[in-house]
Design a protein around this motif. Structure first.
Motif, PDB file in Angstrom:
ATOM      1  N   GLN A 151       0.869  -1.170   0.000  1.00 40.42           N
ATOM      2  CA  GLN A 151       0.000   0.000   0.000  1.00 40.42           C
ATOM      3  C   GLN A 151       0.909   1.223   0.000  1.00 40.42           C
ATOM      4  OE1 GLN A 151      -2.909   0.145   3.114  1.00 40.42           O
ATOM      5  NE2 GLN A 151      -3.431   2.273   2.696  1.00 40.42           N
ATOM      6  N   ALA A 152       0.810   2.033  -1.051  1.00 35.64           N
ATOM      7  CA  ALA A 152       1.651   3.221  -1.171  1.00 35.64           C
ATOM      8  C   ALA A 152       1.070   4.341  -0.315  1.00 35.64           C
ATOM      9  CB  ALA A 152       1.752   3.652  -2.624  1.00 35.64           C
ATOM     10  N   ILE A 153       1.910   4.863   0.569  1.00 29.61           N
ATOM     11  CA  ILE A 153       1.500   5.982   1.419  1.00 29.61           C
ATOM     12  C   ILE A 153       1.736   7.292   0.683  1.00 29.61           C
ATOM     13  CG2 ILE A 153       1.979   7.161   3.609  1.00 29.61           C
ATOM     14  CD1 ILE A 153       0.546   4.459   3.860  1.00 29.61           C
ATOM     15  N   SER A 154       2.845   7.334  -0.048  1.00 30.47           N
ATOM     16  CA  SER A 154       3.144   8.537  -0.830  1.00 30.47           C
ATOM     17  C   SER A 154       4.111   8.172  -1.942  1.00 30.47           C
ATOM     18  CB  SER A 154       3.746   9.631   0.062  1.00 30.47           C
ATOM     19  OG  SER A 154       4.996   9.215   0.568  1.00 30.47           O
ATOM     20  N   SER A 155       4.278   9.090  -2.864  1.00 30.83           N
ATOM     21  CA  SER A 155       5.269   8.899  -3.919  1.00 30.83           C
ATOM     22  C   SER A 155       6.181  10.127  -3.911  1.00 30.83           C
ATOM     23  CB  SER A 155       4.613   8.699  -5.279  1.00 30.83           C
ATOM     24  OG  SER A 155       3.897   9.839  -5.653  1.00 30.83           O
ATOM     25  N   VAL A 156       7.458   9.870  -4.142  1.00 36.48           N
ATOM     26  CA  VAL A 156       8.446  10.948  -4.111  1.00 36.48           C
ATOM     27  C   VAL A 156       9.251  10.912  -5.393  1.00 36.48           C
ATOM     28  CG1 VAL A 156       8.609  11.012  -1.594  1.00 36.48           C
ATOM     29  CG2 VAL A 156      10.103   9.489  -2.867  1.00 36.48           C
ATOM     30  N   PRO A 157       9.664  12.060  -5.889  1.00 44.06           N
ATOM     31  CA  PRO A 157      10.544  12.050  -7.059  1.00 44.06           C
ATOM     32  C   PRO A 157      11.914  11.512  -6.644  1.00 44.06           C
ATOM     33  CG  PRO A 157      10.090  14.301  -6.327  1.00 44.06           C
ATOM     34  CD  PRO A 157       9.311  13.392  -5.448  1.00 44.06           C
ATOM     35  N   GLY A 158      12.534  10.777  -7.539  1.00 46.04           N
ATOM     36  CA  GLY A 158      13.838  10.211  -7.215  1.00 46.04           C
ATOM     37  C   GLY A 158      14.532   9.689  -8.443  1.00 46.04           C
ATOM     38  N   ASP A 159      15.695   9.100  -8.207  1.00 50.15           N
ATOM     39  CA  ASP A 159      16.490   8.559  -9.308  1.00 50.15           C
ATOM     40  C   ASP A 159      15.991   7.182  -9.753  1.00 50.15           C
ATOM     41  OD1 ASP A 159      18.054  10.808  -9.268  1.00 50.15           O
ATOM     42  OD2 ASP A 159      19.531   9.944  -7.876  1.00 50.15           O
ATOM     43  N   GLN A 160      15.199   6.545  -8.941  1.00 50.21           N
ATOM     44  CA  GLN A 160      14.690   5.208  -9.280  1.00 50.21           C
ATOM     45  C   GLN A 160      13.558   5.325 -10.293  1.00 50.21           C
ATOM     46  OE1 GLN A 160      13.553   3.432  -5.572  1.00 50.21           O
ATOM     47  NE2 GLN A 160      15.652   2.976  -4.979  1.00 50.21           N
ATOM     48  N   PRO A 161      13.338   4.249 -11.045  1.00 49.98           N
ATOM     49  CA  PRO A 161      12.208   4.259 -11.997  1.00 49.98           C
ATOM     50  C   PRO A 161      10.877   4.422 -11.247  1.00 49.98           C
ATOM     51  CG  PRO A 161      13.647   2.366 -12.378  1.00 49.98           C
ATOM     52  CD  PRO A 161      14.121   3.019 -11.127  1.00 49.98           C
ATOM     53  N   VAL A 166      10.816   2.938  -2.584  1.00 51.22           N
ATOM     54  CA  VAL A 166      11.912   3.752  -2.059  1.00 51.22           C
ATOM     55  C   VAL A 166      12.181   3.367  -0.608  1.00 51.22           C
ATOM     56  CG1 VAL A 166      12.631   6.119  -1.494  1.00 51.22           C
ATOM     57  CG2 VAL A 166      11.375   5.673  -3.595  1.00 51.22           C
ATOM     58  N   GLN A 167      11.084   3.137   0.162  1.00 58.18           N
ATOM     59  CA  GLN A 167      11.235   2.828   1.578  1.00 58.18           C
ATOM     60  C   GLN A 167      10.027   2.019   2.048  1.00 58.18           C
ATOM     61  OE1 GLN A 167      11.510   6.328   4.010  1.00 58.18           O
ATOM     62  NE2 GLN A 167      11.768   5.184   5.911  1.00 58.18           N
ATOM     63  N   THR A 168      10.269   1.048   2.936  1.00 56.54           N
ATOM     64  CA  THR A 168       9.192   0.297   3.571  1.00 56.54           C
ATOM     65  C   THR A 168       8.979   0.884   4.957  1.00 56.54           C
ATOM     66  OG1 THR A 168       9.721  -1.716   2.358  1.00 56.54           O
ATOM     67  CG2 THR A 168       8.432  -1.978   4.365  1.00 56.54           C
ATOM     68  N   LEU A 169       7.771   1.354   5.222  1.00 56.78           N
ATOM     69  CA  LEU A 169       7.451   1.953   6.518  1.00 56.78           C
ATOM     70  C   LEU A 169       6.942   0.923   7.521  1.00 56.78           C
ATOM     71  CD1 LEU A 169       5.595   5.126   5.186  1.00 56.78           C
ATOM     72  CD2 LEU A 169       7.974   4.955   5.951  1.00 56.78           C
ATOM     73  N   GLN A 170       6.235  -0.096   7.023  1.00 52.91           N
ATOM     74  CA  GLN A 170       5.684  -1.122   7.903  1.00 52.91           C
ATOM     75  C   GLN A 170       5.562  -2.427   7.126  1.00 52.91           C
ATOM     76  OE1 GLN A 170       1.440  -0.939   9.030  1.00 52.91           O
ATOM     77  NE2 GLN A 170       2.156  -0.928  11.157  1.00 52.91           N
ATOM     78  N   LYS A 171       5.983  -3.528   7.747  1.00 52.15           N
ATOM     79  CA  LYS A 171       5.874  -4.845   7.107  1.00 52.15           C
ATOM     80  C   LYS A 171       4.404  -5.187   6.880  1.00 52.15           C
ATOM     81  CE  LYS A 171       9.637  -6.870   9.766  1.00 52.15           C
ATOM     82  NZ  LYS A 171       9.934  -7.915  10.756  1.00 52.15           N
ATOM     83  N   GLY A 172       4.188  -5.986   5.874  1.00 52.20           N
ATOM     84  CA  GLY A 172       2.868  -6.547   5.649  1.00 52.20           C
ATOM     85  C   GLY A 172       2.902  -8.026   6.031  1.00 52.20           C
ATOM     86  N   TYR A 173       1.751  -8.666   6.024  1.00 55.02           N
ATOM     87  CA  TYR A 173       1.667 -10.089   6.357  1.00 55.02           C
ATOM     88  C   TYR A 173       0.683 -10.783   5.425  1.00 55.02           C
ATOM     89  CZ  TYR A 173       4.390  -9.167  10.505  1.00 55.02           C
ATOM     90  OH  TYR A 173       5.410  -8.808  11.348  1.00 55.02           O
ATOM     91  N   ARG A 181      -2.352  -8.072   5.799  1.00 59.10           N
ATOM     92  CA  ARG A 181      -2.111  -6.636   5.893  1.00 59.10           C
ATOM     93  C   ARG A 181      -1.054  -6.271   4.856  1.00 59.10           C
ATOM     94  NH1 ARG A 181       0.689  -4.319  11.198  1.00 59.10           N
ATOM     95  NH2 ARG A 181       2.578  -4.873  10.078  1.00 59.10           N
ATOM     96  N   PRO A 182      -1.321  -5.295   3.983  1.00 60.90           N
ATOM     97  CA  PRO A 182      -0.313  -4.921   2.985  1.00 60.90           C
ATOM     98  C   PRO A 182       0.845  -4.170   3.649  1.00 60.90           C
ATOM     99  CG  PRO A 182      -2.195  -3.465   2.826  1.00 60.90           C
ATOM    100  CD  PRO A 182      -2.549  -4.507   3.841  1.00 60.90           C
ATOM    101  N   ALA A 183       2.008  -4.258   3.030  1.00 63.86           N
ATOM    102  CA  ALA A 183       3.160  -3.491   3.508  1.00 63.86           C
ATOM    103  C   ALA A 183       2.949  -2.026   3.143  1.00 63.86           C
ATOM    104  CB  ALA A 183       4.433  -4.022   2.862  1.00 63.86           C
ATOM    105  N   LEU A 184       3.248  -1.140   4.089  1.00 58.85           N
ATOM    106  CA  LEU A 184       3.126   0.294   3.836  1.00 58.85           C
ATOM    107  C   LEU A 184       4.450   0.783   3.270  1.00 58.85           C
ATOM    108  CD1 LEU A 184       1.254   1.487   7.064  1.00 58.85           C
ATOM    109  CD2 LEU A 184       0.295   0.812   4.860  1.00 58.85           C
TER     110      LEU A 184
END
Length: 192
Positions: A151-161, A166-173, A181-184
């Protein structure tokens, strides 16, 4: 042609000597005196048909009762599965609760012993999860975003496609193949 009011014999005309006694046609189980009386023949056929209908009706009632029993048993099985489906997981979690209670019961603990107890308890939880097919969803940086597991919480501009993590905020199960529960995550919006 004149109409006769006499009953018509439904049997074809045959030579009475053509069939020896006991070798009558299959469709007629009539008494011997029915050969002379067409009403008795028809009554015998009606009685045979009614007996067969009664037999078929009884077979239908038995089949309906069997179907109802299967339906009832299936409902009971589903009900038991709902009630006791968590039993295996609960059995796995009881020792975890025991460990936590034992840790809290210790009056004089050092930070090291407390940390050691927490690590042992975490191993118990991980073992319980594994036995019950509860797996972690923890995508790494650069993994492709999967809307079924993340589950995407936000999107940020970056060098990646775009649409990479970019970052995992919370594990999913997941339980087996189903997301519990989806990973945040934060995803890349691509280069700005």
């Amino acid at each position: 042609m004149t109409a006769s009011h006499e009953p018509v014999d439904p049997r074809p005309e045959t030579d009475p000597n053509a069939h020896p006694k006991g070798d009558a046609p299959d469709f007629v189980d009539a008494p011997a005196d029915a050969a002379e009386d067409p009403i008795a023949l028809l009554q015998a056929q009606l009685d045979a048909a009614l007996a067969e209908v009664a037999e078929q009706k009884e077979a239908v009632l038995r089949a309906r009762a069997d179907t109802e029993n299967v339906r009832r048993r299936a409902q009971e099985d589903v009900s038991k599965a709902h009630k006791f489906g968590i039993e295996s997981f609960a059995e796995s979690m009881v020792p975890v609760k025991d460990s936590l209670e034992a840790a809290l019961a210790q009056a004089d603990q050092t930070l090291d012993t407390l940390r050691e107890g927490v690590e042992v308890t975490l191993k118990q939880v991980s073992s319980a999860f594994e036995r019950n097919r509860l797996t972690e969803v923890q995508p790494a940086q650069g993994d492709k975003f999967d809307p079924h597991k993340h589950q995407a919480i936000s999107s940020v501009p970056g060098d990646q496609p775009a649409n990479t993590i970019v970052q995992t905020l919370q594990k999913g199960y997941m339980i087996s193949d189903r997301v519990l529960r989806p990973a945040l995550v934060i995803v890349s919006a691509g280069k700005a």
